[in-house]
Design a protein around this motif. Sequence first.
Motif, short mmCIF file in Angstrom:
data_model
loop_
_atom_site.label_atom_id
_atom_site.label_comp_id
_atom_site.label_asym_id
_atom_site.label_seq_id
_atom_site.Cartn_x
_atom_site.Cartn_y
_atom_site.Cartn_z
N ARG A 16 -49.46 15.32 32.48
CA ARG A 16 -50.52 14.39 32.05
C ARG A 16 -51.89 14.92 32.41
O ARG A 16 -52.87 14.65 31.70
CB ARG A 16 -50.27 13.02 32.67
N GLU A 18 -52.83 17.80 32.03
CA GLU A 18 -53.15 18.81 31.03
C GLU A 18 -53.21 18.23 29.62
O GLU A 18 -53.23 18.98 28.63
CB GLU A 18 -52.11 19.94 31.06
N ALA A 19 -53.22 16.92 29.50
CA ALA A 19 -53.21 16.26 28.19
C ALA A 19 -54.42 16.66 27.35
O ALA A 19 -55.56 16.68 27.84
CB ALA A 19 -53.16 14.75 28.37
N ASP A 20 -54.15 16.97 26.10
CA ASP A 20 -55.19 17.41 25.16
C ASP A 20 -54.94 16.68 23.84
O ASP A 20 -53.90 16.88 23.22
CB ASP A 20 -55.10 18.92 24.97
N PRO A 21 -55.90 15.84 23.39
CA PRO A 21 -55.69 15.08 22.15
C PRO A 21 -55.40 15.98 20.94
O PRO A 21 -54.60 15.60 20.07
CB PRO A 21 -57.01 14.33 21.98
N GLU A 22 -56.02 17.16 20.88
CA GLU A 22 -55.76 18.05 19.75
C GLU A 22 -54.33 18.57 19.77
O GLU A 22 -53.66 18.65 18.73
CB GLU A 22 -56.74 19.23 19.77
N GLN A 23 -53.84 18.91 20.97
CA GLN A 23 -52.44 19.33 21.09
C GLN A 23 -51.50 18.19 20.74
O GLN A 23 -50.47 18.40 20.11
CB GLN A 23 -52.18 19.84 22.51
N GLY A 39 -49.30 15.80 24.89
CA GLY A 39 -50.25 16.73 24.30
C GLY A 39 -50.55 17.90 25.22
O GLY A 39 -51.70 18.09 25.62
N VAL A 40 -49.51 18.70 25.53
CA VAL A 40 -49.66 19.81 26.47
C VAL A 40 -49.42 21.13 25.74
O VAL A 40 -48.42 21.27 25.02
CB VAL A 40 -48.68 19.68 27.65
N ARG A 41 -50.31 22.08 25.93
CA ARG A 41 -50.15 23.41 25.35
C ARG A 41 -48.86 24.03 25.88
O ARG A 41 -48.51 23.90 27.04
CB ARG A 41 -51.35 24.27 25.73
N THR A 44 -48.90 26.24 29.01
CA THR A 44 -49.11 25.44 30.23
C THR A 44 -47.82 24.73 30.62
O THR A 44 -47.46 24.69 31.81
CB THR A 44 -50.23 24.42 30.00
N GLU A 70 -42.65 15.87 26.20
CA GLU A 70 -42.94 16.97 27.12
C GLU A 70 -42.07 17.00 28.37
O GLU A 70 -41.64 18.09 28.78
CB GLU A 70 -44.42 16.99 27.50
#
Length: 207
Positions: A16, A18-23, A39-41, A44, A70
Amino acid sequence: MVTVPATAADVIDALRAEADPEQAAKIRQRVREGEPVIGVRMGTLFDIAKAARDLPRAELLALIEHDTYEPRLTAFCILDFLARLRLSDAERAELAQLYLDRHDAITTWDMVDRAAPRVLGWALMIGAFDGWDTARGELGILGELAGSTDPLHRRSAITAPLWFIKKGADADVVQGLRVAEMLGDDADPYVRSAVKTYRKHAARRVG
């Protein structure tokens, strides 16, 4: 540097963070409708999984049973990292059995692809896990998976034998081709693509 998680909750907190809305938007395109994502790359997530390799089994199971994408992918990545260790046949059999017992927690093709070759394929190849007998021409567990109504089970059936191409005997590779024959006309495109991949790599071994 990734902090070493001690519990499933630690892993989820790390994800969490590392959450990224785009991912998240990209991931939602490949998960089941309504499946929660963080939303984690992927790179990562793999780093977090590698750091969590020594999680107690109960904590690993908690990740597998989580409803979010995830944490479950992380759990199957952990299984793959564990399979890379120097293990006894019994330990490999245990990992393979865990993969099979919790297969219904797999909801995407990438969970299969990450774990099936080393976790299931390796155990079958060395005879640590019942259900693969090249001498007798038995497909065993892979035949059962290939006959499943679940396309992710069928993808496991053809993805696990990729380990035979890497480390197995020609007889193992040929048995994998038998699985490919069973699934060559599969209705699911993700199964057919896995069959194509297997046949391509197998051709380098057995022509």
